[in-house]
Design an enzyme around this catalytic site. Structure first.
Site, PDB file in Angstrom:
ATOM      1  N   GLU A 194       0.950  -1.135  -0.086  1.00 12.70           N
ATOM      2  CA  GLU A 194      -0.073   0.078   0.088  1.00 12.70           C
ATOM      3  C   GLU A 194       0.880   1.072   0.130  1.00 12.70           C
ATOM      4  OE1 GLU A 194      -3.684  -2.223   2.072  1.00 12.70           O
ATOM      5  OE2 GLU A 194      -3.100  -0.490   3.011  1.00 12.70           O
ATOM      6  N   GLU A 236      -7.763   5.344   4.897  1.00 11.90           N
ATOM      7  CA  GLU A 236      -8.004   4.517   3.863  1.00 11.90           C
ATOM      8  C   GLU A 236      -8.381   5.262   2.629  1.00 11.90           C
ATOM      9  OE1 GLU A 236      -7.383   1.135   2.507  1.00 11.90           O
ATOM     10  OE2 GLU A 236      -8.435   0.416   4.325  1.00 11.90           O
TER      11      GLU A 236
END
Lengths: 288, 288
Positions: free
Chosen positions: B15, B163
């Site tokens: 990520e 997120e």
């Protein structure tokens, strides 16, 4: 004549659209209109598919050079490549008239057909695809002889790749699946038309001819100092002109394109090339 | 008072947006306007970052339950979690006032703040975020007590997650990076405002409260019989009403949503949940 066709998915185990299309065609059979052809459906790298990774040891789609096929490497994909070469090829004396290998990419390349030669057969294929699926892109990678490519599709007498995006690795998007299926249909339809001699006089079409790879700018420590500029992201195959932004640097500055003639960037921000720090590839527009 | 803040990237090694933001802030320092706070920047899972994978052995962001932290597992992420818990926590008696853990998702969730409790502190944070970054989504996961969550951010006295999506694993998109940085700024700005008592009277805001996970339909052999419908793909947090299509089946049929009240799907087609065949999660709209 194109009689025996192999359609392959899962050459990369986390490229789901080809895997799913092959599973569906294995389950329900190849659409009946292609009954004149002998079509084999195959999933290439079961271990990588199960693990949901591109490959286990080495990239399978780089194993099919003459040199690699003749060495004794024990890497999982090297062993698999020698098996697949016997099954589909062998390369140079192939029993398969056409290998269609299905891939997907995180780049927004839409439906793209990759051909490795501008010989008469592939020129007719390109023209047929552009006529029947105008939104498809044709990418010509003829920077070296077909036989020297390491691609799985080179095991066939002829071989092409379907490349559709953007789709994250391990994810199946309906839009990408539908484009993949549509392009596979067009290619099988081309085989029928080619066999009937109907493809010799199609109008010319424009294709993108692969240029070179452009790397991310790196710091001395090997880490990137920039990311793809948001104006370039998802702009695959759009003309890129001198002065347009290419990279956004983390210090806030921008790097612009300095090429003299327009280029057609593609594989922009492809996840699988990130390890090599490849930012995108260039292309020129040529007429076939 | 919020004095010590830890900002964490790379809890999942593929990520990239959080990893890059932390590298930049480690290099150039935390922006000067947050000088009143004691902010630590940390990359959580170096091995997974180097390997460009979510995790090596087990998901690090599920290791921080009391049960897992007290067992002796030798899995790489279990060992790492015990180290990080000493460094950031220990959970329940933490030395860190706020842990901000940064993630990204293949789902088109935009900039999303995940909070684990609707207590006074997090209600004020949610309201502040919506006031300063109206395009941000707030997701409330309060289906169990904070201490029972396995998330890394629960090592802090308080902990939240950023997120942002959609972004393929291993790829950095400028748009996602900028949203990530913007939300991190807003959260640090909130800490300053909270410490000055300026956040007690903010207007109410709407947040999405986690419901349940919805699975892909499966065949008897465990393989999927459908994909996310193209009308649902990238429609994270848009209201989903009864009768709207959810899945496109490979036999050509469609499956529609049958819930009575509108739901707010999110984590639609998230790559990391594909192995568990999670198609998306539901949410209800609540006012804080």
């Amino acid at each position: 004549m194109i009689q025996s066709v192999a359609i392959v998915g899962g050459t990369h185990g986390n490229e789901t659209s080809g895997i799913q299309l092959l599973r569906n065609w294995q389950k329900w059979g190849i659409p009946a209109q292609y009954g004149e052809l002998s079509v084999a459906c195959m999933l290439a790298n079961d271990a990588a598919i199960q693990a949901n990774v591109r490959f286990m040891d080495e990239d399978l789609n780089r194993q099919f050079t003459p040199a690699r096929l003749s060495n004794e490497s024990a890497a999982k994909e090297a062993v698999l490549a020698r098996q697949l070469n016997q099954q589909l090829g062998p390369k140079g004396q192939s029993k398969t008239d056409l290998v269609i290998d299905i891939h997907n990419t995180t780049s927004a390349m839409g439906a793209t057909l990759i051909i490795l030669s501008a010989d008469e057969f592939h020129v007719q294929m390109a023209r047929y695809v552009k006529q029947h699926m105008p939104e498809a892109n044709i990418l010509l990678e003829d920077e070296k002889p077909v036989s020297e490519h390491g691609y799985l599709c080179t095991t066939g007498k002829r071989g092409v790749m379907i490349e559709v995006g953007g789709q994250p690795q391990g994810v199946l998007k309906e839009e990408v699946y539908q484009l993949t299926e549509a392009l596979a249909h067009v290619l099988l339809g081309f085989c029928l038309a080619y066999n009937k001699g109907k493809t010799a006089t199609l109008p010319e079409c424009e294709v993108y001819r692969l240029g070179h790879e452009v790397s991310f700018p790196l710091e001395d420590n090997g880490q990137r100092s920039a990311m793809i500029h948001h104006k370039l992201q998802d702009a695959d195959f759009a003309p890129l002109l001198a002065g347009q932004p290419v990279f956004k640097c983390f210090d806030g500055s921008e790097i612009v394109w300095e090429g003299e003639s327009p280029t057609y960037p593609h594989f922009i921000n492809e996840a699988a090339y990130a390890r090599l720090h490849v930012a995108f590839a260039t292309a020129s527009l040529v007429t076939l």
